[in-house]
Each structure stands twice: as structure tokens, then as C-alpha cells.
Motif scaffolding. Sequence first.
Motif, short mmCIF file in Angstrom:
data_model
loop_
_atom_site.label_atom_id
_atom_site.label_comp_id
_atom_site.label_asym_id
_atom_site.label_seq_id
_atom_site.Cartn_x
_atom_site.Cartn_y
_atom_site.Cartn_z
N ILE A 225 -2.51 -21.63 12.06
CA ILE A 225 -1.47 -20.87 11.36
C ILE A 225 -1.10 -19.75 12.57
N SER A 226 0.14 -19.32 12.23
CA SER A 226 0.51 -18.22 13.21
C SER A 226 -0.06 -16.58 12.74
N LEU A 227 -0.28 -16.51 11.63
CA LEU A 227 -0.66 -15.30 11.42
C LEU A 227 -2.32 -14.94 11.14
N SER B 94 -1.26 -13.63 4.21
CA SER B 94 -0.89 -14.47 3.09
C SER B 94 -1.06 -15.98 3.55
N TYR B 95 -0.94 -16.22 4.53
CA TYR B 95 -1.25 -17.59 5.30
C TYR B 95 -2.98 -17.88 5.33
N GLY B 96 -3.69 -16.83 5.73
CA GLY B 96 -5.10 -17.01 5.96
C GLY B 96 -5.77 -17.14 4.57
N ALA C 225 2.15 -21.57 18.90
CA ALA C 225 2.98 -20.77 17.56
C ALA C 225 3.46 -21.97 16.75
N GLU C 226 4.49 -21.51 15.88
CA GLU C 226 4.78 -22.43 14.67
C GLU C 226 5.46 -23.68 15.32
N ARG C 227 6.29 -23.65 16.16
CA ARG C 227 7.10 -24.77 16.66
C ARG C 227 6.05 -25.78 17.34
N THR D 126 3.09 -23.36 7.90
CA THR D 126 4.13 -22.80 8.83
C THR D 126 5.26 -22.41 8.02
N SER D 127 5.97 -21.14 8.50
CA SER D 127 7.52 -21.10 8.02
C SER D 127 8.32 -22.11 8.45
N THR D 128 9.67 -22.05 7.46
CA THR D 128 10.58 -23.10 7.84
C THR D 128 11.18 -22.54 8.90
N GLU E 242 4.70 -20.04 0.94
CA GLU E 242 5.54 -18.81 1.09
C GLU E 242 5.46 -17.99 2.13
N ASN E 243 6.44 -17.33 2.65
CA ASN E 243 6.26 -16.55 3.68
C ASN E 243 6.72 -15.14 2.73
N GLY E 244 7.96 -15.37 2.04
CA GLY E 244 8.39 -14.16 1.46
C GLY E 244 9.96 -13.59 1.84
N PHE E 245 10.32 -12.66 0.98
CA PHE E 245 11.77 -12.40 1.32
C PHE E 245 11.63 -11.29 2.44
N ARG E 246 12.68 -11.61 3.51
CA ARG E 246 12.54 -11.10 4.80
C ARG E 246 13.31 -9.83 4.86
N HIS E 247 12.82 -8.62 5.58
CA HIS E 247 13.67 -7.23 5.72
C HIS E 247 13.84 -6.74 6.97
N MET F 277 17.82 -7.99 18.20
CA MET F 277 16.81 -8.25 17.03
C MET F 277 16.01 -9.86 17.36
N ARG F 278 14.80 -9.58 17.36
CA ARG F 278 14.22 -11.00 17.55
C ARG F 278 14.46 -11.90 16.16
N THR F 279 14.59 -12.93 16.39
CA THR F 279 14.78 -13.74 15.14
C THR F 279 13.82 -15.02 15.47
N MET F 280 13.81 -15.58 14.46
CA MET F 280 12.87 -17.01 14.32
C MET F 280 13.99 -18.01 15.20
N GLU F 281 13.20 -19.29 15.55
CA GLU F 281 14.11 -20.01 16.05
C GLU F 281 14.70 -20.94 15.13
N ALA G 224 9.23 -16.99 19.81
CA ALA G 224 8.10 -17.29 18.80
C ALA G 224 7.26 -16.01 18.37
N PHE G 225 6.82 -16.02 17.14
CA PHE G 225 6.07 -14.88 16.55
C PHE G 225 5.11 -14.25 17.56
N THR G 226 4.23 -15.25 18.16
CA THR G 226 3.27 -14.66 19.24
C THR G 226 3.78 -13.48 20.15
N GLU H 105 12.81 -9.11 12.11
CA GLU H 105 12.97 -9.15 10.49
C GLU H 105 11.98 -9.97 9.96
N ASN H 106 11.01 -9.71 8.76
CA ASN H 106 9.95 -10.19 8.18
C ASN H 106 9.70 -9.91 6.95
N PRO H 107 9.01 -10.62 6.28
CA PRO H 107 8.43 -10.17 4.69
C PRO H 107 7.53 -8.90 4.83
#
Length: 329
Positions: A36-38, A43-45, A75-77, A93-95, A148-153, A172-176, A195-197, A212-214
Motif C-alpha cells: 500500500i502507498s500509506l 485507513s489503508y494500513g 507507488a500505486e501505479r 489502491t485509490s482509483t 475507501e480513500n475519502g472526500f478530497r480537500h 498543485m500536485r494531482t494524482m495521475e 506519485a504519492f511517494t 489535495e487529499n482526504p
Amino acid sequence: MHPIRLARAAAVALVVALAGPGAGPALAQAPLKMNISLAQNSSYGVAVDAFAREVDERTQGRYKIQNFYSAALGAERESVEGVQLGTLDLTLTSTGPLPNFVPEVAILDIPFLFRDYGHARAVLDGPIGQDLLTKFPAKNLVALAWAENGFRHMTNSKHPVNGPEDLKGLKMRTMENPIHIQAYRQFGILPTPMAFTEVFTALQQGTVDGQENPLSVITSAKLDQVQKYLTLTGHVYSPAVILMNKAKWDALSPADRQAFTAAAREAVKANRARIDDDERKAVADLRVKGMTVAENVDKAKFQAQLAPVYADFGKRFGQDNIDRIRNYR
Ligand code: EAX
């Protein structure tokens, strides 16, 4: 695809195919690797640790899951690719990177598609979500359950964001994720997919202004240490999914497949409970740690700014498919 990795994937598939269904136990000796990436304390652990316990119990110890945290195996990908090729057995992994593998899933990443956690969880656990899970095997992936990852802020280190106009020009960093990138451009954000890493260092060094992340991820990844401003936009509900290599799944007996699926469901319960808990505590916790939090933002203003991309998403996914999710009760 690198020839050696292809050969290795083919070898894994051949061994499993020759062994045939039910031969799983013969292959049970080696623990199944799950990445996992976290961090473990996330919440993933809690989810993958619950999964490991449940698999052990429900298969009477014939299957062991060895968990790797904080992207130790990539990382996730890379994790999704590894599970697809058979160089990794499982991931949660997140989507985020998934549209590159299972394009149908990208519809879930449309901003402001879900009203709240109850709505999102009902859609994913219901016929729409379960149907999307059936799209994975064709890509050599088996999706055991929606997590679930959650609502992103939005967070940043430059200035308070109280409305969409304040996002203009922020790097802003975004997911791929192509859906996110297209939408954030509409806010005038300069999106930097990575990548989140790499996120913590990129924020620390100022390579990007924000991300942006939950809340659960912002706290577990300690992003308060490198970000000053948090705005509760809740602009995207970020699902996650538990994936298994198809050849390894095919090698399981029918009873063990049920055991793995039941274990995944227990993992999701732990995952969602942790997110509910983090959501209750995070804002106060992050304020104590020095973040300035804009809580009551006018989400309709952010949503209105996205009208042009919604038209495009309607063409891409079919407006009826989007409405079916939006109106699901
Ligand atoms: O899945 O990449 C991200 O921002 C994700 O939210 C994180 O990896 C957890």
C-alpha cells in the motif's frame, strides 16, 4: 513491457495454470505480498492488517499475507502494474491511477458526483459498484471489494482558499488521473501529476504549492508539516479497491475464494471505520498542528466553475450513467 518481466509473469501464470484450481495450497507456502502507498497507521494500513488476519483465520493458516506499507514495493501505479503482471500479489489502491488500467472506473472520479459518504458507499456496494468490479478480470486483475480513500480537500502553502477564484495559478500536485487533471485545470490550477511517494518532498521543497487529499491521508502522511492552508472543498470522493493477481486468484479453491472475499469485506469495514474516526478528529487536530482551516466553503461555487468539463464528462461516460450515480438512493 520489459521482456524479463513478461517472461516472469508468463512463468507465474504457467506454474499456476499447470497446478490448476485447488492447487492453491501447494502455492500457499510463500506468503502473498500486499503493498500500500500509506503508512501502517492509516485507513489503508488498518484495512490490509485486518485482511491478513481474516485470510489467516478463514483459511486455517494455509494462506499468509505479508503487508508492505508506505509504498515499500512501489507507488500505486506500480503496484497495480505489479499485480497485473504477477510480480506482486495484492494491493489496496485509490482509483487514482486506475483509469490507465480499467477506463470504466474513471467515472467515479468526477468531482462533486457523490453527496456524502453514505451515498458513495451505497453506490459502490450496490449494483453500479459491483458491476464495475466485473471490469477488472479482463485486465488480469481481480477486484475483491471497494474500499475507501475519502472526500478530497485542497491544501496549499501560499494563501487561504475560500472560493474557486483563489485556486487560480496555484501549482498543485494531482494524482495521475486524467479526470482530476481536466477538472482542476478548469479552476485555473496548474496541475502536476506525480506519485504519492513524491508529494511530501515536493511540498517541502516548494516544487508545488499544494495538493489535495482526504483528511485521513493529510493526517496519516503528516502533510500539516509542509502545508499551511486547508480548505474543506470535498471536491472529489476518492474510492479505493482491493486488487489481487488473477492467476493467483484462479489458483484458489472455490472455498478459499470465498474466504478471501469475506476477508476483503472485513478489511473494508476497518477501513471505513478508521476514516469515520479520522473525519471526526482531523480538523481540530490539524488546527492544533498549525493549519489554517476554511471549513464552510460554498461548494456550489466550485461546482459551477466546472460546468464546461461536466459537458465533456457527459459525452465521455454517458450523461445517463452519471445521473444514475448522482441520483442513486
Ligand atoms: O491512495 O495519491 C494520492 O493522493 C492518494 O490519495 C494516496 O496515494 C492514497
